[in-house]
Scaffold this active site. Structure first.
Site, PDB file in Angstrom:
ATOM      1  N   ASN A   8      12.144 150.466 -38.928  1.00 51.21           N
ATOM      2  CA  ASN A   8      13.175 150.012 -39.862  1.00 51.21           C
ATOM      3  C   ASN A   8      13.921 151.258 -40.338  1.00 51.21           C
ATOM      4  OD1 ASN A   8      14.665 149.052 -42.011  1.00 51.21           O
ATOM      5  ND2 ASN A   8      12.888 148.656 -43.331  1.00 51.21           N
ATOM      6  N   LYS A  10      16.501 151.419 -42.156  1.00 53.15           N
ATOM      7  CA  LYS A  10      17.146 151.269 -43.468  1.00 53.15           C
ATOM      8  C   LYS A  10      18.593 151.786 -43.389  1.00 53.15           C
ATOM      9  CE  LYS A  10      12.588 151.514 -45.443  1.00 53.15           C
ATOM     10  NZ  LYS A  10      11.716 151.859 -46.575  1.00 53.15           N
ATOM     11  N   HIS A  94      12.664 142.140 -47.174  1.00 53.92           N
ATOM     12  CA  HIS A  94      12.118 143.481 -47.435  1.00 53.92           C
ATOM     13  C   HIS A  94      12.127 143.719 -48.952  1.00 53.92           C
ATOM     14  CE1 HIS A  94      11.663 147.799 -47.629  1.00 53.92           C
ATOM     15  NE2 HIS A  94      11.185 147.743 -46.407  1.00 53.92           N
ATOM     16  N   GLU A  96      12.931 146.145 -50.664  1.00 56.57           N
ATOM     17  CA  GLU A  96      14.148 146.789 -51.178  1.00 56.57           C
ATOM     18  C   GLU A  96      15.258 145.766 -51.381  1.00 56.57           C
ATOM     19  OE1 GLU A  96      14.293 149.839 -48.172  1.00 56.57           O
ATOM     20  OE2 GLU A  96      12.533 150.782 -49.081  1.00 56.57           O
ATOM     21  N   GLU A 162       3.744 144.819 -46.844  1.00 62.77           N
ATOM     22  CA  GLU A 162       4.195 146.145 -47.253  1.00 62.77           C
ATOM     23  C   GLU A 162       4.029 146.296 -48.762  1.00 62.77           C
ATOM     24  OE1 GLU A 162       7.215 147.881 -44.260  1.00 62.77           O
ATOM     25  OE2 GLU A 162       8.308 146.608 -45.637  1.00 62.77           O
ATOM     26  N   GLY A 168       7.601 154.610 -48.543  1.00 55.05           N
ATOM     27  CA  GLY A 168       8.317 155.874 -48.727  1.00 55.05           C
ATOM     28  C   GLY A 168       7.647 156.839 -49.689  1.00 55.05           C
ATOM     29  N   SER A 200       4.419 153.861 -45.455  1.00 55.72           N
ATOM     30  CA  SER A 200       3.925 155.220 -45.174  1.00 55.72           C
ATOM     31  C   SER A 200       3.034 155.302 -43.940  1.00 55.72           C
ATOM     32  CB  SER A 200       3.213 155.800 -46.402  1.00 55.72           C
ATOM     33  OG  SER A 200       4.139 155.954 -47.473  1.00 55.72           O
TER      34      SER A 200
HETATM   35  P1  PGA Z   1       8.084 153.819 -44.927  1.00 53.42           P
HETATM   36  O1  PGA Z   1       8.869 152.422 -45.047  1.00 53.42           O
HETATM   37  O2  PGA Z   1       7.380 153.789 -43.573  1.00 53.42           O
HETATM   38  O3  PGA Z   1       9.158 154.864 -45.011  1.00 53.42           O
HETATM   39  O4  PGA Z   1       7.114 153.870 -46.044  1.00 53.42           O
HETATM   40  C1  PGA Z   1       8.314 151.226 -44.555  1.00 53.42           C
HETATM   41  C2  PGA Z   1       9.265 150.081 -44.796  1.00 53.42           C
HETATM   42  O5  PGA Z   1       9.865 149.992 -45.879  1.00 53.42           O
HETATM   43  O6  PGA Z   1       9.434 149.221 -43.899  1.00 53.42           O
END
Ligand code: PGA
Length: 236
Positions: A8, A10, A94, A96, A162, A168, A200
């Protein structure tokens, strides 16, 4: 069950970043592809150019869609448009988007149903906040999110667990904690649904996480942006 390792991106990546996907494609061996399906979800602006590369071993997905087929929704993109661009999967819900755009479970469910309507596979994301985990409510929250967000339409669905606090941040739950949530999800969803872990995931922890019972792959953010890192996860 064959694993799905999904990247992903983003809101990262201009056209030059597609070189990373070409690099990744060149690294993938027959053995890698026997174990894992590999998917990259770049920003929507790169879908056309990535499809144009016609990479035989890397599938392409999108990060969000609108629930409607068309209409007065400035700035939004319909699942049918993503299908025409060459996407096979669409991430919906997601954390976010749930946080930045106030997406409720009902909105996520409608989006997942739109993804099915377009003939694509939704990747439905769920996950608890740190506050919810510390209050001992992780299983309850994730179960309630998945019950509210799953499409009622027929078709393949992928679910990604997640934890919001692991995205992140470099922090990950223990493998026991991941196992507990994935067992609960398996109980709700039954066999046949691929359950991804996200938050992560890095080359250094991927083998351990991917070995957890009921973990059928990973949704990878930061570490999917560079071919070497993403390949390190796929080959783990
Ligand atoms: P990350 O993000 O691997 O940077 O922690 C995962 C995600 O939000 O899908």
């Amino acid at each position: 069950m064959k694993r799905l390792i999904a990247g992903n991106w983003k809101m990262n990546g201009l056209r030059a970043a597609l070189g990373e996907v070409e690099d990744l494609s060149g690294r993938l061996t027959a053995e890698d592809l026997e174990r894992s399906d590999v998917l990259v979800c770049p920003p929507v602006t790169l879908l056309g150019a990535l499809a144009g590369l016609k990479l035989p071993n890397v599938a392409m997905g999108a990060q969000d869609c609108h629930a409607a087929v068309s209409g007065a929704h400035t700035g939004d993109v319909a699942a049918e448009m993503l299908a025409e661009a060459g996407a096979s999967h669409v991430i919906v819900g997601h954390s976010e988007r749930r946080a930045d755009h106030g997406e409720s479970d009902a909105v996520v469910k409608a989006k997942a149903e739109a993804v099915h309507r377009a003939g694509l596979v939704p990747i439905v994301c769920v996950g608890e906040t740190l506050e919810e985990r510390e209050a001992g409510r992780a299983v309850e929250i994730v179960t309630s999110q998945v019950n509210g967000s799953m499409p009622s339409t027929d078709g393949e669905v992928v679910v990604a667990y997640e934890p919001v606090w692991a995205i992140g941040t470099g922090k990950t739950p223990t493998t026991d904690d991941i196992a507990e949530i994935h067992a609960a999800l398996r109980g709700v969803l039954g066999e046949g649904v691929r359950l991804l872990y996200g938050g992560s995931v890095k080359p250094g922890n991927a083998a351990e996480i991917l070995a957890v019972p009921n973990v059928n792959g990973a949704l990878v953010g930061g570490a999917s942006l560079k071919a070497a890192d993403f390949y390190g996860i796929i080959s783990a």
